[in-house]
Motif scaffolding. Structure first.
Motif, PDB file in Angstrom:
ATOM      1  N   ALA A   1       6.854 -18.663  39.001  1.00 22.67           N
ATOM      2  CA  ALA A   1       6.534 -17.236  39.020  1.00 22.67           C
ATOM      3  C   ALA A   1       6.680 -16.660  40.422  1.00 22.67           C
TER       4      ALA A   1
ATOM      5  N   ARG B   1       9.033 -15.813  30.505  1.00 22.98           N
ATOM      6  CA  ARG B   1       7.647 -15.423  30.197  1.00 22.98           C
ATOM      7  C   ARG B   1       6.834 -16.641  29.745  1.00 22.98           C
TER       8      ARG B   1
ATOM      9  N   THR C   1       6.011 -18.896  32.827  1.00 24.61           N
ATOM     10  CA  THR C   1       5.142 -18.326  33.861  1.00 24.61           C
ATOM     11  C   THR C   1       3.825 -17.759  33.331  1.00 24.61           C
ATOM     12  N   ARG C   2       3.575 -17.820  32.034  1.00 21.97           N
ATOM     13  CA  ARG C   2       2.396 -17.156  31.464  1.00 21.97           C
ATOM     14  C   ARG C   2       1.107 -17.605  32.140  1.00 21.97           C
TER      15      ARG C   2
ATOM     16  N   ALA D   1      -0.572 -16.357  35.623  1.00 25.16           N
ATOM     17  CA  ALA D   1      -1.300 -15.091  35.775  1.00 25.16           C
ATOM     18  C   ALA D   1      -2.804 -15.280  35.876  1.00 25.16           C
TER      19      ALA D   1
ATOM     20  N   GLU E   1      -7.514 -15.507  28.487  1.00 22.86           N
ATOM     21  CA  GLU E   1      -7.052 -14.805  29.671  1.00 22.86           C
ATOM     22  C   GLU E   1      -8.095 -13.796  30.155  1.00 22.86           C
TER      23      GLU E   1
END
Length: 367
Positions: A204, A223, A226-227, A230, A133
């Motif tokens: 999301a 969560r 939709t992780r 991001a 990420e």
């Protein structure tokens, strides 16, 4: 047809390896090569990124007189075809092999065929299935690719020795080569990465601007779904755009399924709804298990854990003492108190044993 005089000789990866683009993937490749004792040359349009990567020990800036054995192109997807072509032309004298780590493979190959068709035999596409990420050179990690699949996508005109050199790079980075054609690769990543990301973004998006009393009910399920949404929108827009044909084909299939789902829910057709949900269950079972083996039925053991320092470590120690292998762990934080639910994912046949063992050590297990 490639003439014998134009073909690269059989070779061992000995360096120098040049990395063009010192973001997360490029810096990680460079660090892995340095760990293996290879000389690494660095190139980047950003002087700041280049300096940071060099300070991290990923290599040194390339000099005009340097002659790399292998070049790894790690630039944004929209620039891949152009940069790969430029590198092939610039390294013609040295017969350098060129690969890239982009997430689409057919488009860069088409760019090379258009821009440097006589040198395409020196180009072999590849794509490590690893990331983070985080982004930029500071996120680089020599162990990023350890045990991860890394697609290698030779085309019909690729020199065998060039293919073998790229395979050696993959192994130096600790990854596992996965052989595919460029077209097969693009269909595969559309299915397992690009379309799931877009579906996550749509879900999301339903949360943006939602009433606070709706969001107050959010738990680990939303969560999880939709992780990946991001991620950097501009970067992922480039990735999806570069694989448009395969993505649109799958999105069209999903649209048909969504229409059937709306009809089933709206009409109260329980059988049709069950069929759609069961197909989803079958899909989760199709995902390869640990070490690429068959999927093993898993179950979750939910344990209440306070937010006090050391409690999570104590739970994991007690799980180890129970002699049950924990395959995954997630934490669902409780918004109303200083505690959370820790989900320990274990083999289904060991779930009851772990629950009993943890309860015997004073833990509250949600059954």
């Amino acid at each position: 047809m490639i003439q014998a005089s134009e073909r690269t000789d059989g070779m061992t990866l000995s360096g120098p390896v040049e990395v063009v683009g010192t973001g997360l993937l490029g810096t990680s490749v460079a660090l892995a090569c340095r760990r293996a004792g290879l000389e690494v040359l660095l190139t980047d349009a950003s002087a700041e990124h280049l300096a940071t990567a060099a300070e991290l020990g990923a290599g040194r800036p390339r000099l005009p007189e340097d002659a790399p054995q292998l070049v790894v192109v790690a630039v944004p997807p929209s620039a891949l075809g152009t940069v790969i072509t430029d590198v092939l032309v610039a390294t013609l004298e040295h017969g350098t092999v060129v690969t890239d780590v982009g997430s689409v493979k057919a488009a860069p190959l088409a760019g090379v065929l258009a821009g440097a068709p006589t040198q395409v035999h020196r180009y072999v596409g590849s794509h490590p299935m690893a990331g983070s990420e985080r982004s930029g050179p500071s996120a680089g990690n020599a162990s990023l690719f350890e045990g991860r699949p890394w697609a290698i996508t030779p085309h019909a005109d690729a020199d065998v020795a060039a293919v073998e050199l790229v395979e050696q790079l993959i192994k130096v980075c600790g990854a596992v080569p996965a052989w595919q054609t460029p077209a097969e690769h693009d269909r595969a990543v559309a299915r397992i990465s690009h379309v799931p990301h877009l579906m996550s973004a749509l879900v999301a998006g339903r949360l943006s601007g939602a009433p606070d009393n709706h969001l107050a009910l959010a738990g680990q399920g939303v969560r999880d779904v939709t992780r990946v949404a991001a991620g950097d929108p501009r970067l992922y827009g480039q990735i999806v755009g570069g694989n448009a044909a395969a993505v649109v084909e799958l999105l069209t299939e999903v649209r048909g399924e969504l229409d059937r789902l709306i009809e089933a829910v709206g009409s109260g057709d329980a059988a049709a709804l069950d069929g759609i949900l069961e197909r989803g269950v079958e899909g989760t079972r199709s995902i390869p298990g640990k070490h690429g083996g068959p999927a093993v039925p898993m179950t979750s053991v939910w344990v209440t854990v306070s937010d006090r320092a050391g409690e999570l470590a104590r739970l994991l120690a007690d799980a180890v003492a129970s002699q049950v292998s924990v395959e995954d762990i997630r934490i669902d934080h409780d918004t109303s108190r200083e505690a959370g639910l820790v989900e320990l994912v274990v083999a289904q046949r060991r779930g009851e044993h772990l629950s009993d063992a943890l309860e015997s050590r004073g833990w509250t297990v949600q059954r």
